[in-house]
Design a protein around this motif. Structure first.
Motif, PDB file in Angstrom:
ATOM      1  N   GLY A 120      50.278  24.160  14.193  1.00 21.87           N
ATOM      2  CA  GLY A 120      48.925  24.115  14.753  1.00 21.87           C
ATOM      3  C   GLY A 120      48.852  24.810  16.095  1.00 21.87           C
ATOM      4  O   GLY A 120      47.883  25.529  16.383  1.00 21.87           O
ATOM      5  N   GLN A 121      49.854  24.608  16.949  1.00 22.54           N
ATOM      6  CA  GLN A 121      49.876  25.260  18.257  1.00 22.54           C
ATOM      7  C   GLN A 121      49.976  26.778  18.100  1.00 22.54           C
ATOM      8  O   GLN A 121      49.286  27.536  18.796  1.00 22.54           O
ATOM      9  N   LEU A 122      50.827  27.229  17.153  1.00 17.36           N
ATOM     10  CA  LEU A 122      50.955  28.670  16.928  1.00 17.36           C
ATOM     11  C   LEU A 122      49.643  29.251  16.401  1.00 17.36           C
ATOM     12  O   LEU A 122      49.252  30.364  16.784  1.00 17.36           O
ATOM     13  N   ARG A 123      48.960  28.500  15.551  1.00 19.26           N
ATOM     14  CA  ARG A 123      47.686  28.972  15.002  1.00 19.26           C
ATOM     15  C   ARG A 123      46.666  29.185  16.121  1.00 19.26           C
ATOM     16  O   ARG A 123      45.922  30.181  16.136  1.00 19.26           O
ATOM     17  N   GLY A 124      46.640  28.249  17.083  1.00 17.69           N
ATOM     18  CA  GLY A 124      45.659  28.357  18.162  1.00 17.69           C
ATOM     19  C   GLY A 124      45.994  29.431  19.172  1.00 17.69           C
ATOM     20  O   GLY A 124      45.123  30.197  19.600  1.00 17.69           O
ATOM     21  N   THR A 125      47.279  29.530  19.575  1.00 17.62           N
ATOM     22  CA  THR A 125      47.633  30.472  20.642  1.00 17.62           C
ATOM     23  C   THR A 125      47.668  31.915  20.164  1.00 17.62           C
ATOM     24  O   THR A 125      47.403  32.831  20.952  1.00 17.62           O
ATOM     25  N   LEU A 126      47.985  32.156  18.885  1.00 20.84           N
ATOM     26  CA  LEU A 126      48.127  33.534  18.417  1.00 20.84           C
ATOM     27  C   LEU A 126      46.844  34.080  17.802  1.00 20.84           C
ATOM     28  O   LEU A 126      46.769  35.274  17.494  1.00 20.84           O
ATOM     29  N   LEU A 182      55.545  36.239  14.395  1.00 21.76           N
ATOM     30  CA  LEU A 182      54.115  36.392  14.162  1.00 21.76           C
ATOM     31  C   LEU A 182      53.511  37.485  15.026  1.00 21.76           C
ATOM     32  O   LEU A 182      52.663  38.274  14.574  1.00 21.76           O
ATOM     33  N   HIS A 183      53.943  37.562  16.271  1.00 21.60           N
ATOM     34  CA  HIS A 183      53.446  38.596  17.176  1.00 21.60           C
ATOM     35  C   HIS A 183      53.805  39.982  16.647  1.00 21.60           C
ATOM     36  O   HIS A 183      52.977  40.911  16.674  1.00 21.60           O
ATOM     37  N   ASN A 184      55.033  40.147  16.154  1.00 23.72           N
ATOM     38  CA  ASN A 184      55.421  41.441  15.582  1.00 23.72           C
ATOM     39  C   ASN A 184      54.561  41.783  14.371  1.00 23.72           C
ATOM     40  O   ASN A 184      54.141  42.927  14.175  1.00 23.72           O
ATOM     41  N   GLY A 185      54.328  40.770  13.510  1.00 25.32           N
ATOM     42  CA  GLY A 185      53.500  41.024  12.336  1.00 25.32           C
ATOM     43  C   GLY A 185      52.102  41.469  12.713  1.00 25.32           C
ATOM     44  O   GLY A 185      51.544  42.412  12.126  1.00 25.32           O
ATOM     45  N   LEU A 186      51.475  40.799  13.684  1.00 20.23           N
ATOM     46  CA  LEU A 186      50.134  41.181  14.116  1.00 20.23           C
ATOM     47  C   LEU A 186      50.124  42.556  14.787  1.00 20.23           C
ATOM     48  O   LEU A 186      49.134  43.310  14.684  1.00 20.23           O
ATOM     49  N   LYS A 187      51.229  42.883  15.436  1.00 20.60           N
ATOM     50  CA  LYS A 187      51.277  44.147  16.161  1.00 20.60           C
ATOM     51  C   LYS A 187      51.402  45.338  15.219  1.00 20.60           C
ATOM     52  O   LYS A 187      50.835  46.413  15.473  1.00 20.60           O
ATOM     53  N   PHE A 188      52.153  45.176  14.085  1.00 22.26           N
ATOM     54  CA  PHE A 188      52.421  46.319  13.210  1.00 22.26           C
ATOM     55  C   PHE A 188      51.535  46.351  11.955  1.00 22.26           C
ATOM     56  O   PHE A 188      51.597  47.310  11.199  1.00 22.26           O
ATOM     57  N   GLY A 224      44.964  43.633   6.186  1.00 22.33           N
ATOM     58  CA  GLY A 224      45.585  42.636   5.318  1.00 22.33           C
ATOM     59  C   GLY A 224      45.734  41.311   6.030  1.00 22.33           C
ATOM     60  O   GLY A 224      44.779  40.795   6.626  1.00 22.33           O
ATOM     61  N   GLU A 225      46.951  40.757   6.024  1.00 21.50           N
ATOM     62  CA  GLU A 225      47.163  39.444   6.619  1.00 21.50           C
ATOM     63  C   GLU A 225      48.586  39.294   7.123  1.00 21.50           C
ATOM     64  O   GLU A 225      49.506  40.021   6.710  1.00 21.50           O
ATOM     65  N   VAL A 226      48.737  38.338   8.028  1.00 23.30           N
ATOM     66  CA  VAL A 226      50.036  37.869   8.501  1.00 23.30           C
ATOM     67  C   VAL A 226      50.063  36.370   8.209  1.00 23.30           C
ATOM     68  O   VAL A 226      49.183  35.631   8.673  1.00 23.30           O
ATOM     69  N   ARG A 227      51.097  35.923   7.438  1.00 22.83           N
ATOM     70  CA  ARG A 227      51.091  34.548   6.933  1.00 22.83           C
ATOM     71  C   ARG A 227      52.371  33.824   7.342  1.00 22.83           C
ATOM     72  O   ARG A 227      53.466  34.371   7.225  1.00 22.83           O
ATOM     73  N   LEU A 228      52.201  32.576   7.792  1.00 24.11           N
ATOM     74  CA  LEU A 228      53.328  31.693   8.107  1.00 24.11           C
ATOM     75  C   LEU A 228      53.272  30.495   7.161  1.00 24.11           C
ATOM     76  O   LEU A 228      52.229  29.844   7.056  1.00 24.11           O
ATOM     77  N   ARG A 229      54.388  30.244   6.467  1.00 21.49           N
ATOM     78  CA  ARG A 229      54.421  29.103   5.571  1.00 21.49           C
ATOM     79  C   ARG A 229      55.801  28.455   5.636  1.00 21.49           C
ATOM     80  O   ARG A 229      56.792  29.092   6.043  1.00 21.49           O
TER      81      ARG A 229
END
Length: 452
Positions: A312-318, A355-361, A365-370
């Protein structure tokens, strides 16, 4: 088990002279049924020794020569029975010479129907002429017509046999001497080869020891260089952090609305200064974190961590970093109970980096954490729909300061992934990559439920 005997010859042993006759007859019968010369001599010798023992012990015996067939091995045997004319001392027979039993296949005493018989036998060679009833009848007639020789004839035959045996022994002795010499020569060759191999092995061992010494020395040098590098990075990072932070602060003051107003060009230049200083401060912080990880100064704070608050914290901050409308950040809720023993701060730092790398490159589409529980491990995956990474670069991206070349290359230091892998290793897990060009990338963090 033997079948009924087919008799060939019978004779009486009563006086000393009969011993020679029994010996001679034994040799003639053995030759008639097809025994080899050496076996003929063995049969004759064993027969004369047993005959002498019985003559002295009970005054003689009745001797019978016969051929029997053995049901066990299917072979025919020459059987010689010596029936003593009187009771044996103690009711048993033991030859005076222990070597007699070795001359024949069988030597024992048989008691049946009140009669005691000393019996010896020898197998007939398979190469001998078949002993059919007709053949045995011919041999029986021939033996019955032949007259035994004199004692002198038998003594002469024995001498000839002795001479032949001595010649054979001498020949065997010569052959044995030759074999011994060949064996000695072979042993000398083997010892020479052994000594040579021993010297070569010792030389190799010396080389290996020297190599290990050199490797130890190089390892010590590498450790010293690595420690020096870590100290250098830590010191430089620490020394650079203060002035860079000061530059950022001064830039903020210059851009503050309460200060003297700046022209548009001055505001742009101040913005560049602040942006460059922020990038430099990020680099300094990453260098300092990497130096700490390499030097082993990071000690995990092991606690029971619930993944749901972390996600949840990662979802909010990123979410603020997902500035491209074409890219969606998806953080799935972990399945309950989502608890593992780890360091919450270090784990969050690793996932934030991925996650930051995924959003940067990722351009669209999407960047997904599971998260998924598999046995005694948690699998945390960060997947994206970015450009992907060729297989030959999967390990290189975990090298310090390396960045994947290409048009999608964006700013960065190339220190994030190496630092993330070191932290995962410190937490007792692994960080792996699965990616293909054009198919995106998936980074998998595997951690044990109970910690390292």
């Amino acid at each position: 088990m033997t079948t009924s005997a087919m008799p060939l010859l019978a004779m009486a042993l009563r006086v000393e002279h009969d011993i020679f006759v029994v010996r001679q007859r034994g040799r003639e019968v053995a030759a008639a049924v097809g025994l080899e010369h050496q076996d003929q001599v063995r049969i004759a010798t064993a027969l004369s020794e047993v005959a002498r023992d019985l003559l002295r012990a009970v005054g003689g015996a009745d001797v019978t020569f016969a051929v029997t067939a053995d049901a066990d091995d299917g072979r025919q045997h020459l059987r010689i029975d010596l029936a003593p004319v009187g009771p044996l001392p103690g009711g048993r027979y033991e030859p005076q010479s222990g070597a007699v039993a070795r001359l024949v296949d069988r030597l024992d005493m048989v008691v049946g129907k009140g009669d005691t018989v000393v019996r010896m036998s020898r197998r007939v060679p398979v190469t001998a002429q078949a002993l059919t009833p007709e053949r045995l009848a011919e041999l029986r007639a021939a033996l019955g017509e032949s007259a035994p020789g004199s004692a002198l004839d038998e003594l002469t035959a024995q001498n000839q046999q002795l001479i032949a045996a001595l010649d054979e022994v001498r020949s065997q002795r010569d052959e044995l001497a030759v074999l011994n010499e060949e064996l000695a020569e072979t042993n000398r060759g083997v010892m020479a080869l052994y000594n040579q191999l021993t010297e070569e092995l010792e030389e190799t061992n010396r080389g290996v020891v020297a190599l290990y010494g050199e490797l130890d020395e190089k390892s010590a040098q590498l450790r010293a260089a690595s420690e020096s590098k870590s100290r250098f990075l830590a010191n430089v990072s620490h020394e650079l952090r203060a002035p860079v932070t000061a530059i950022i602060g001064l830039g903020r003051l210059l851009a503050d609305s309460s200060s003297d107003p700046l022209t548009a060009e001055q505001a742009r230049q101040v913005g560049l200064i602040r942006s460059s200083a922020a990038d430099l401060l990020a680099l300094v912080n990453e260098l300092l974190d990497l130096a700490k990880a390499e030097s082993g100064r990071i000690e995990p704070d092991w606690t029971e961590v619930d993944l749901r608050p972390v996600f949840g914290q990662l979802r909010g901050t990123l979410r603020a970093l997902a500035t491209r409308p074409e890219v969606e950040l998806v953080v799935e809720e972990p399945p309950a109970p989502a608890v593992l023993r780890t360091d919450e701060v270090l784990l969050a730092q690793v996932l934030r980096n991925l996650l930051h790398n995924g959003l940067k490159f990722t351009e669209r589409g999407e960047v997904r954490l599971r998260a998924e529980r598999r046995g005694d491990r948690w699998q945390l995956t960060v997947s994206d729909t970015g450009p992907g990474i060729p297989a030959e670069l999967h390990e290189r991206i975990f090298e310090e300061f390396y960045q994947v070349p290409g048009k999608t290359r964006v700013g960065g230091t190339g220190l994030g992934l190496p630092y993330a892998r070191r932290l995962v290793t410190l937490l007792g897990g692994t960080l792996d990559l699965a990616s293909e060009p054009g198919r995106g990338s998936t980074f998998t963090v595997s951690l044990p439920v109970d910690g390292a």
